[in-house]
Enzyme design. Structure first.
Site, PDB file in Angstrom:
ATOM      1  N   SER A  91     -11.831 -39.453 -28.179  1.00  0.00           N
ATOM      2  CA  SER A  91     -12.845 -38.417 -28.147  1.00  0.00           C
ATOM      3  C   SER A  91     -12.354 -37.191 -28.919  1.00  0.00           C
ATOM      4  O   SER A  91     -11.967 -37.315 -30.070  1.00  0.00           O
ATOM      5  CB  SER A  91     -13.168 -38.115 -26.673  1.00  0.00           C
ATOM      6  OG  SER A  91     -14.276 -37.289 -26.537  1.00  0.00           O
TER       7      SER A  91
ATOM      8  N   HIS B 193     -18.193 -44.660 -23.278  1.00  0.00           N
ATOM      9  CA  HIS B 193     -17.353 -43.747 -24.050  1.00  0.00           C
ATOM     10  C   HIS B 193     -15.881 -43.859 -23.644  1.00  0.00           C
ATOM     11  O   HIS B 193     -15.026 -43.261 -24.284  1.00  0.00           O
ATOM     12  CB  HIS B 193     -17.854 -42.297 -23.826  1.00  0.00           C
ATOM     13  CG  HIS B 193     -17.194 -41.283 -24.709  1.00  0.00           C
ATOM     14  ND1 HIS B 193     -17.206 -41.377 -26.091  1.00  0.00           N
ATOM     15  CD2 HIS B 193     -16.502 -40.142 -24.412  1.00  0.00           C
ATOM     16  CE1 HIS B 193     -16.543 -40.342 -26.607  1.00  0.00           C
ATOM     17  NE2 HIS B 193     -16.101 -39.582 -25.612  1.00  0.00           N
TER      18      HIS B 193
ATOM     19  N   ASP C  58     -22.583 -45.913 -26.984  1.00  0.00           N
ATOM     20  CA  ASP C  58     -21.806 -44.808 -26.422  1.00  0.00           C
ATOM     21  C   ASP C  58     -22.728 -43.606 -26.323  1.00  0.00           C
ATOM     22  O   ASP C  58     -23.276 -43.149 -27.324  1.00  0.00           O
ATOM     23  CB  ASP C  58     -20.615 -44.519 -27.357  1.00  0.00           C
ATOM     24  CG  ASP C  58     -19.722 -43.377 -26.885  1.00  0.00           C
ATOM     25  OD1 ASP C  58     -20.182 -42.530 -26.106  1.00  0.00           O
ATOM     26  OD2 ASP C  58     -18.555 -43.327 -27.332  1.00  0.00           O
TER      27      ASP C  58
END
Length: 280
Positions: free
Chosen positions: A111, A261, A232
């Site tokens: 991320s 995610h 996602d």
């Protein structure tokens, strides 16, 4: 924005670097010759890697640490004046690498840590042999010719919900982010989300959503592997192709046939071998 803690990590000379290793709970595990740095994403801490860690400890010395915004770090160390852009997080990562006297390493970032890795590799290309970008996005907001997945209005609503009732927002966000029906992963992500101090969580969210690294991708010369799930909630699958097409080094894409995610929490047995292969 809550108490403005004094951040020991702003001083990285003398004892500053070793102090930072302590503040960010830096650990080195594994028996390999080569170094691998794992950097977690928003709403988690280094424990998010626990289920994939066994895939690396035989072949690597694995460096784990917590981002300064993680709930596992004393919130007094979060300096609201310093962590206004991703660059301060890059400083922390490079300070850790230098303090451990690592000359060269591979890096897996999830991320927003994927973006921290990209910026670090632009600044110090000689240090990074490979970047593995998991659930990465150079910009979360839509633009004229770019689909980031979010409109500004939607994001403002998210910020408002976080501010109004953080616990309620986190309870709703955790299952959405995990995506797959894996209650243990939802519980785990909820735990680390709840651990974050709400004002820090909101501040970091604003920093991440304000970030736009699209113009810098061409400066990356390090080989990259982009690992993305097929669905996602935070990152449209088209972003993986965008990264591949705009990164300056050799880059490949691996799409996992799952949703969510946080595949390191929800599908570690699938993700682990993919990450191992990506590091070759």
């Amino acid at each position: 924005m809550g108490g403005h803690g004094h951040n020991a990590s702003t001083n990285t000379s003398n004892g500053g670097a070793s102090k930072l290793l302590e503040i960010l709970n830096v650990r080195v595990v594994g028996n390999g010759e080569r170094f691998l740095v794992l950097s977690h994403g928003f709403g988690t801490d280094q424990s998010a890697w626990q289920r994939v860690l066994p895939f690396f400890t035989r072949d690597y010395k694995v460096v784990l640490y917590d981002l300064v915004c993680a709930g596992s770090v004393n919130p007094e160390n979060f300096n609201f004046h310093r962590y206004t852009t991703l660059d301060a997080y890059v400083d922390d990562l490079l300070t850790i690498i230098d303090a451990l006297r690592i000359q060269r390493c591979a890096f897996i970032g999830h991320s927003f840590s994927a973006m921290i890795g990209i910026l670090a590799a632009i600044r110090r290309p000689e240090v990074f042999s490979k970047l593995v970008l998991l659930g990465a996005s150079p910009r979360f907001l839509n633009d004229r010719d770019y689909h980031g997945g979010f409109e500004t209005g939607e994001i403002e609503k998210v910020f408002a919900a976080m501010e109004e009732n953080y616990k309620a927002w986190a309870s709703g966000f955790a299952p959405l982010a995990v995506g797959a029906d894996v209650p243990a992963a939802v519980r785990e992500f909820s735990r680390t989300l709840f651990n974050m101090r709400p004002d820090i969580s909101l501040f970091v969210s604003r920093t991440v959503f304000r970030s736009d690294l699209r113009g810098l991708l061409g400066l990356v010369r390090t080989p990259c592997v982009i690992v993305q799930t097929a669905r996602d909630v935070s990152v449209p699958v088209s972003v993986a192709a965008y990264l591949r097409d705009h990164l300056g080094g050799r880059s490949t894409v691996e799409i996992l046939p799952i949703e969510g995610h946080l595949p390191h929490l929800s599908a570690p047995q699938l993700l682990g071998p993919v990450l191992r292969r990506a590091l070759r």
